[in-house]
Design a protein around this motif. Structure first.
Motif, PDB file in Angstrom:
ATOM      1  N   ASP A   1      39.089  23.538  39.253  1.00  0.00           N
ATOM      2  CA  ASP A   1      38.165  22.701  38.495  1.00  0.00           C
ATOM      3  C   ASP A   1      38.477  22.723  36.997  1.00  0.00           C
ATOM      4  N   ILE A   2      38.931  23.881  36.497  1.00  0.00           N
ATOM      5  CA  ILE A   2      39.326  23.965  35.083  1.00  0.00           C
ATOM      6  C   ILE A   2      40.510  23.042  34.834  1.00  0.00           C
ATOM      7  N   LEU A   3      41.499  23.110  35.725  1.00  0.00           N
ATOM      8  CA  LEU A   3      42.675  22.242  35.601  1.00  0.00           C
ATOM      9  C   LEU A   3      42.264  20.769  35.625  1.00  0.00           C
ATOM     10  N   ALA A   4      41.385  20.412  36.542  1.00  0.00           N
ATOM     11  CA  ALA A   4      40.948  19.017  36.634  1.00  0.00           C
ATOM     12  C   ALA A   4      40.306  18.558  35.330  1.00  0.00           C
ATOM     13  N   GLU A   5      39.549  19.443  34.689  1.00  0.00           N
ATOM     14  CA  GLU A   5      38.905  19.085  33.422  1.00  0.00           C
ATOM     15  C   GLU A   5      39.941  18.948  32.299  1.00  0.00           C
ATOM     16  N   PHE A   6      40.952  19.827  32.287  1.00  0.00           N
ATOM     17  CA  PHE A   6      42.022  19.686  31.293  1.00  0.00           C
ATOM     18  C   PHE A   6      42.749  18.352  31.491  1.00  0.00           C
ATOM     19  N   GLU A   7      43.043  18.007  32.733  1.00  0.00           N
ATOM     20  CA  GLU A   7      43.742  16.745  32.998  1.00  0.00           C
ATOM     21  C   GLU A   7      42.876  15.549  32.603  1.00  0.00           C
TER      22      GLU A   7
ATOM     23  N   GLN B   1      40.501  15.492  30.222  1.00  0.00           N
ATOM     24  CA  GLN B   1      40.353  15.385  28.771  1.00  0.00           C
ATOM     25  C   GLN B   1      41.662  15.064  28.056  1.00  0.00           C
ATOM     26  N   THR B   2      42.800  15.458  28.653  1.00  0.00           N
ATOM     27  CA  THR B   2      44.093  15.132  28.025  1.00  0.00           C
ATOM     28  C   THR B   2      44.660  13.823  28.544  1.00  0.00           C
ATOM     29  N   GLY B   3      44.100  13.303  29.627  1.00  0.00           N
ATOM     30  CA  GLY B   3      44.530  12.018  30.162  1.00  0.00           C
ATOM     31  C   GLY B   3      45.892  12.036  30.802  1.00  0.00           C
ATOM     32  N   THR B   4      46.309  13.204  31.321  1.00  0.00           N
ATOM     33  CA  THR B   4      47.627  13.300  31.950  1.00  0.00           C
ATOM     34  C   THR B   4      47.632  14.370  33.028  1.00  0.00           C
ATOM     35  N   LYS B   5      48.542  14.235  33.983  1.00  0.00           N
ATOM     36  CA  LYS B   5      48.710  15.256  35.019  1.00  0.00           C
ATOM     37  C   LYS B   5      49.482  16.437  34.448  1.00  0.00           C
ATOM     38  N   TRP B   6      49.110  17.624  34.881  1.00  0.00           N
ATOM     39  CA  TRP B   6      49.756  18.835  34.399  1.00  0.00           C
ATOM     40  C   TRP B   6      50.720  19.394  35.442  1.00  0.00           C
ATOM     41  N   GLU B   7      51.699  20.141  34.947  1.00  0.00           N
ATOM     42  CA  GLU B   7      52.591  20.913  35.829  1.00  0.00           C
ATOM     43  C   GLU B   7      51.852  22.190  36.232  1.00  0.00           C
ATOM     44  N   VAL B   8      51.825  22.472  37.547  1.00  0.00           N
ATOM     45  CA  VAL B   8      51.014  23.578  38.052  1.00  0.00           C
ATOM     46  C   VAL B   8      51.864  24.549  38.870  1.00  0.00           C
ATOM     47  N   GLN B   9      51.648  25.847  38.635  1.00  0.00           N
ATOM     48  CA  GLN B   9      52.213  26.873  39.501  1.00  0.00           C
ATOM     49  C   GLN B   9      51.094  27.837  39.880  1.00  0.00           C
ATOM     50  N   TYR B  10      51.271  28.559  40.985  1.00  0.00           N
ATOM     51  CA  TYR B  10      50.248  29.476  41.474  1.00  0.00           C
ATOM     52  C   TYR B  10      50.819  30.887  41.579  1.00  0.00           C
ATOM     53  N   THR B  11      49.981  31.865  41.267  1.00  0.00           N
ATOM     54  CA  THR B  11      50.306  33.262  41.545  1.00  0.00           C
ATOM     55  C   THR B  11      49.298  33.723  42.597  1.00  0.00           C
ATOM     56  N   GLY B  12      49.748  33.815  43.850  1.00  0.00           N
ATOM     57  CA  GLY B  12      48.863  34.223  44.931  1.00  0.00           C
ATOM     58  C   GLY B  12      48.378  35.657  44.744  1.00  0.00           C
ATOM     59  N   LEU B  13      47.296  36.019  45.432  1.00  0.00           N
ATOM     60  CA  LEU B  13      46.715  37.349  45.250  1.00  0.00           C
ATOM     61  C   LEU B  13      47.686  38.469  45.594  1.00  0.00           C
ATOM     62  N   GLU B  14      48.417  38.337  46.685  1.00  0.00           N
ATOM     63  CA  GLU B  14      49.360  39.398  47.058  1.00  0.00           C
ATOM     64  C   GLU B  14      50.455  39.544  46.009  1.00  0.00           C
ATOM     65  N   LYS B  15      50.957  38.422  45.522  1.00  0.00           N
ATOM     66  CA  LYS B  15      51.973  38.466  44.468  1.00  0.00           C
ATOM     67  C   LYS B  15      51.388  39.082  43.199  1.00  0.00           C
ATOM     68  N   LEU B  16      50.155  38.716  42.889  1.00  0.00           N
ATOM     69  CA  LEU B  16      49.496  39.252  41.701  1.00  0.00           C
ATOM     70  C   LEU B  16      49.357  40.771  41.803  1.00  0.00           C
ATOM     71  N   LYS B  17      49.011  41.272  42.985  1.00  0.00           N
ATOM     72  CA  LYS B  17      48.872  42.718  43.180  1.00  0.00           C
ATOM     73  C   LYS B  17      50.213  43.424  43.006  1.00  0.00           C
ATOM     74  N   GLU B  18      51.286  42.825  43.498  1.00  0.00           N
ATOM     75  CA  GLU B  18      52.625  43.411  43.343  1.00  0.00           C
ATOM     76  C   GLU B  18      52.995  43.504  41.859  1.00  0.00           C
ATOM     77  N   ILE B  19      52.754  42.421  41.124  1.00  0.00           N
ATOM     78  CA  ILE B  19      53.070  42.403  39.691  1.00  0.00           C
ATOM     79  C   ILE B  19      52.221  43.426  38.958  1.00  0.00           C
ATOM     80  N   GLU B  20      50.954  43.526  39.341  1.00  0.00           N
ATOM     81  CA  GLU B  20      50.027  44.478  38.711  1.00  0.00           C
ATOM     82  C   GLU B  20      50.486  45.920  38.927  1.00  0.00           C
ATOM     83  N   GLU B  21      50.814  46.266  40.180  1.00  0.00           N
ATOM     84  CA  GLU B  21      51.245  47.633  40.480  1.00  0.00           C
ATOM     85  C   GLU B  21      52.521  47.984  39.730  1.00  0.00           C
TER      86      GLU B  21
END
Length: 307
Positions: free
Chosen positions: A226-232, A234-254
């Motif tokens: 929803d935050i991304l949708a609001e940025f798009e 208000q800026t009037g353009t589609k954004w480039e999006v990537q995701y960090t899944g929870l398991e990947k996030l935990k690996e990076i965190e550890e």
């Protein structure tokens, strides 16, 4: 409102927002004092001068020295601590010294993620110093306290990733790209930094409702999608999006904690948020008068203006 109020950390990250709102409400306060360091009076001379011009009394001292702190506590009834994460444990002697003076209420620097949200919270590394403060505070019988738990600051989350590391999540307005945590649909309760100040003033104005209580407060609840949708929008353009899944996030965190990476704390907190660690059946805003809060739309607009 208290009659004689002391703010510690008044020019810090969140302290400046809290101090601003207290100044705006000062008509019902007899005396507002800040305790700051000699270095701050030099490094932030303009801010200190502005505070003086607002009628604030500025005392210079070292928060690690009992004499300096007790001098600042003289005739004070309420202490607002806004110290940063790196000196959270220093609040233990601050509380001890307050209990030996005229101070009757203490607001520890609790703003942010709930450190007692669940049983797992007790083992989260970023929570340990705040937990020590809470344990000590529970042993002090002649001080009232209020913990203001706000969840993450939307101003910081709706900005570029910490240390420029996109795997930690964030929004780059100039490049119109973002990194979303989890699947993007997990809801997070945020508080605008200006609202932290408004909520703290509301707690001061409702002493019976906030006395010896953990107040769970926030500005709004939303999801990364929803935050991304609001940025798009208000800026009037589609954004480039990537995701960090929870398991990947935990690996990076550890890995970050193993390598003593300065990003480790931010990764743990963001993982907690992505797991739903800021969601409650109800918030406590109404207990303290339900002051008007900023919206997600407001915060996205401000993020764009800052870019």
């Amino acid at each position: 409102m208290p009659q004689n109020l002391l703010i510690i950390g008044a020019t810090g990250l969140i302290g400046k927002y809290i101090t601003k709102e207290i100044i705006e409400a000062k008509g019902s306060v007899e005396r507002i004092v800040i305790l700051t360091s000699k270095d701050t009076t030099h490094n932030k001379a303009s801010e200190i001068n502005d505070l003086k011009q607002s009628g604030i009394e500025v005392l210079v001292g070292d928060i690690t020295k009992e004499e300096d702190v007790k001098n600042a506590y003289h005739d004070i009834d309420t202490v607002i601590s806004c110290v940063g994460r790196n000196v959270i444990a220093q609040q233990i002697p601050l509380i001890q010294w307050a209990s030996e003076t005229s101070v009757t209420r203490f607001f520890p620097s609790e703003y942010g993620t709930d450190i007692e949200y669940s049983l797992e919270s007790a083992s989260e590394k970023p929570h340990q110093q705040k937990l020590k403060v809470r344990r000590y505070m529970s042993t002090v019988t002649n001080l009232e306290c209020t913990y203001l738990v706000t969840g993450p600051y939307s101003d910081l989350y709706f900005a570029e990733p910490p240390f420029g590391r996109f795997e930690a999540g964030g929004f780059n307005v100039k490049e119109k790209k973002c990194s979303l945590l989890g699947d993007g649909k997990g809801r997070i309760s945020f508080t605008a930094m200006a609202d932290v100040g408004r909520l703290l003033v509301a707690a001061l104005q409702h002493p019976a409702a906030s006395r010896n209580r953990v107040l769970i407060v926030n500005s709004f609840t939303t999801s990364p999608d929803d935050i991304l949708a609001e940025f798009e929008k208000q800026t009037g353009t589609k954004w480039e999006v990537q995701y960090t899944g929870l398991e990947k996030l935990k690996e990076i965190e550890e890995r970050a904690w193993r390598n003593q990476d300065p990003l480790a704390t931010a990764l743990t907190l963001r993982r907690i948020w992505a797991e739903g660690g800021t969601l409650y059946e109800k918030r406590d805003n109404e207990l303290i008068g339900d002051p008007p809060m900023e919206t997600m739309t407001d915060q996205v607009r401000q993020a764009i203006e800052r870019s």
